[in-house]
Design an enzyme around this catalytic site. Structure first.
Site, PDB file in Angstrom:
ATOM      1  N   ASN A 179       2.968   2.307   2.161  1.00  0.00           N
ATOM      2  CA  ASN A 179       3.313   2.706   3.278  1.00  0.00           C
ATOM      3  C   ASN A 179       4.939   2.295   3.806  1.00  0.00           C
ATOM      4  O   ASN A 179       5.307   1.236   3.128  1.00  0.00           O
ATOM      5  CB  ASN A 179       2.519   2.256   4.575  1.00  0.00           C
ATOM      6  N   ASP A 181      28.204  26.921  -9.775  1.00  0.00           N
ATOM      7  CA  ASP A 181      26.737  27.046  -9.437  1.00  0.00           C
ATOM      8  C   ASP A 181      26.688  26.079  -8.319  1.00  0.00           C
ATOM      9  O   ASP A 181      27.394  25.299  -7.844  1.00  0.00           O
ATOM     10  CB  ASP A 181      25.792  26.567 -10.577  1.00  0.00           C
ATOM     11  N   ASN A 218       0.980  -1.298  -0.045  1.00  0.00           N
ATOM     12  CA  ASN A 218       0.098   0.183   0.008  1.00  0.00           C
ATOM     13  C   ASN A 218       0.835   1.288  -0.242  1.00  0.00           C
ATOM     14  O   ASN A 218       0.484   2.431   0.082  1.00  0.00           O
ATOM     15  CB  ASN A 218      -1.001  -0.043   1.185  1.00  0.00           C
ATOM     16  N   ASP A 277      24.569  32.785 -12.312  1.00  0.00           N
ATOM     17  CA  ASP A 277      23.400  33.852 -12.378  1.00  0.00           C
ATOM     18  C   ASP A 277      23.765  34.849 -11.459  1.00  0.00           C
ATOM     19  O   ASP A 277      24.619  34.465 -10.434  1.00  0.00           O
ATOM     20  CB  ASP A 277      22.192  33.449 -12.266  1.00  0.00           C
ATOM     21  N   LYS A 332      21.067  35.735 -16.187  1.00  0.00           N
ATOM     22  CA  LYS A 332      20.206  35.108 -16.539  1.00  0.00           C
ATOM     23  C   LYS A 332      18.848  35.382 -16.241  1.00  0.00           C
ATOM     24  O   LYS A 332      18.478  35.601 -15.362  1.00  0.00           O
ATOM     25  CB  LYS A 332      20.616  33.460 -15.941  1.00  0.00           C
ATOM     26  N   ARG A 359      14.826  33.498 -16.452  1.00  0.00           N
ATOM     27  CA  ARG A 359      14.162  32.448 -16.382  1.00  0.00           C
ATOM     28  C   ARG A 359      12.759  32.686 -16.485  1.00  0.00           C
ATOM     29  O   ARG A 359      12.049  33.452 -15.792  1.00  0.00           O
ATOM     30  CB  ARG A 359      14.256  31.512 -15.125  1.00  0.00           C
ATOM     31  N   HIS A 373      20.684  26.085  -0.972  1.00  0.00           N
ATOM     32  CA  HIS A 373      20.310  26.982  -2.428  1.00  0.00           C
ATOM     33  C   HIS A 373      20.134  28.461  -2.069  1.00  0.00           C
ATOM     34  O   HIS A 373      20.661  29.306  -3.088  1.00  0.00           O
ATOM     35  CB  HIS A 373      18.968  26.323  -2.988  1.00  0.00           C
TER      36      HIS A 373
HETATM   37  C1  R5P Z   1      19.444  29.092  -9.467  1.00  0.00           C
HETATM   38  O1  R5P Z   1      19.013  29.861  -8.744  1.00  0.00           O
HETATM   39  C2  R5P Z   1      20.379  27.957  -9.177  1.00  0.00           C
HETATM   40  O2  R5P Z   1      21.410  28.442  -8.628  1.00  0.00           O
HETATM   41  C3  R5P Z   1      20.925  26.987 -10.270  1.00  0.00           C
HETATM   42  O3  R5P Z   1      21.395  27.873 -11.324  1.00  0.00           O
HETATM   43  C4  R5P Z   1      19.478  26.280 -10.921  1.00  0.00           C
HETATM   44  O4  R5P Z   1      18.959  25.615  -9.569  1.00  0.00           O
HETATM   45  C5  R5P Z   1      20.006  25.219 -11.898  1.00  0.00           C
HETATM   46  O5  R5P Z   1      18.745  24.657 -12.559  1.00  0.00           O
HETATM   47  P1  R5P Z   1      18.740  24.249 -13.867  1.00  0.00           P
HETATM   48  O6  R5P Z   1      19.930  23.335 -13.976  1.00  0.00           O
HETATM   49  O7  R5P Z   1      17.634  23.528 -14.081  1.00  0.00           O
HETATM   50  O8  R5P Z   1      18.944  25.242 -14.832  1.00  0.00           O
END
Ligand code: R5P
Length: 313
Positions: free
Chosen positions: A39, A220, A37, A170, A193, A195, A130
């Site tokens: 769980n 990053d 199930n 970014d 960058k 998005r 993050h």
């Molecule tokens: C954004 O704010 C983070 O620092 C990364 O650049 C982001 O999480 C990367 O995501 P993706 O690989 O989907 O562009």
């Protein structure tokens, strides 16, 4: 080490074992059953009464099931009278849900912090969040480590960095990339960058800094779909960069990331093992560095009541 135990959820037992090896311990015994199930049941298979317990469980697919397994483990350990339980989250679950930037959405990284505490976490140990505010979401003591020195030391040892430039993927990454550049004594450039939504399309629009004729090291915190890194790679090459590699802490590598990596002019992707790389996500272009010694050192210091900031030295 007396009274210290390290357990692993199902997410990344190899990392937990490497941490134990560095600490000279055997991995704590536990068993997770998934019923028909769906769980989960977790059984801690050794005595933890009055022990200092660490549970290693980074966020990786299946993300939500891994989180629930961790919560159940924390609850089981508290119920088994562990003296102190630390949730070790090398990659923090739902880290990108860190702010209310749309109406009527949850700040899920904060919800995760509440859940960890409710389930029995007395402390949290994590790596390169993050966003810095996530540390403040966690109301129990939270130690945040950084893998930047591991990535920098590797680059310094493995490459001739003369004429290279560190590039923030970014604007949000500029501060960390600045630390990276300082450590390597290299100049810094920043990609602006944009998005448009929750998709793979991250569009670089401006470049601050000089990359012409240089080797670029894109920095990053994580690579998910790869949109950010791969688009930045092409953007930098169009701006005259000689070559491009990327150094990223968390290899989420979701969606079509691997397919895109194979097709990308990015020379190399250096990552850490905060998240496991299953065989289908491995590629000769990817170099993996281990955070196990860093986590082991932090665990030993927390256990002994020594300063964790000494790890950063
Ligand atoms: C954004 O704010 C983070 O620092 C990364 O650049 C982001 O999480 C990367 O995501 P993706 O690989 O989907 O562009």
């Amino acid at each position: 080490m007396r009274d210290l135990k390290v357990f692993s959820g199902s997410a990344h037992p190899a990392l937990a074992r490497a941490i134990c090896e560095a600490l000279g311990l055997s991995l704590g015994r536990s068993h997770t059953v998934r019923f028909s199930n769906e769980n989960l049941k977790v059984k801690i298979e050794e005595n933890v009464r009055e022990q200092d317990v660490f549970v290693v469980q980074p966020s990786c697919p299946p993300v939500s099931e891994g989180l629930v397994e961790l919560l159940i483990m924390l609850d089981a350990l508290r119920g088994a009278s562990a003296r102190r339980v630390t949730a070790v989250l090398p990659y923090y679950p739902y880290a990108r849900s860190d702010k209310k930037d749309e109406p009527r959405i949850s700040i899920t990284a904060r919800l995760v912090a509440d859940l960890l505490e409710a389930a029995g976490a007395d402390r949290v140990l994590t790596i390169d969040l993050h966003a810095p505010q996530i540390q403040g979401f966690v109301r129990v003591p939270c130690d945040q480590l950084t893998a930047i020195p591991i990535l920098c030391d590797h680059l310094r040892a493995a490459r001739d960095l003369r004429g290279a430039v560190v590039v923030a993927a970014d604007v949000g990454e500029a501060k960390d990339a600045g630390r990276f550049a300082k450590r390597l004594d290299l100049p810094l450039a920043i990609v602006d960058k944009r998005r448009s939504g929750d998709d793979e399309k991250a569009r670089p629009v401006h470049l601050v800094g000089d990359v012409a004729g240089r080797h670029c090291i894109i920095v990053d915190d994580e690579i998910a779909t790869g949109g950010t890194v791969f688009e930045a790679t092409e953007f930098l090459l169009r701006a005259g960069a000689r070559s491009v590699e990327a150094a990223v802490v968390h290899p989420v590598l979701s969606g079509r990331a691997i397919e895109r990596l194979l097709a990308s002019p990015l020379e190399r992707l250096i990552v850490t093992d905060t998240i496991p790389l299953p065989p289908e996500k491995r590629d000769p272009k990817i170099e993996v560095l281990s955070v196990a010694p860093l986590l082991a050192e932090a665990i030993a210091r927390i256990h002994d009541g020594r300063s964790v900031s000494g790890v950063f030295g």
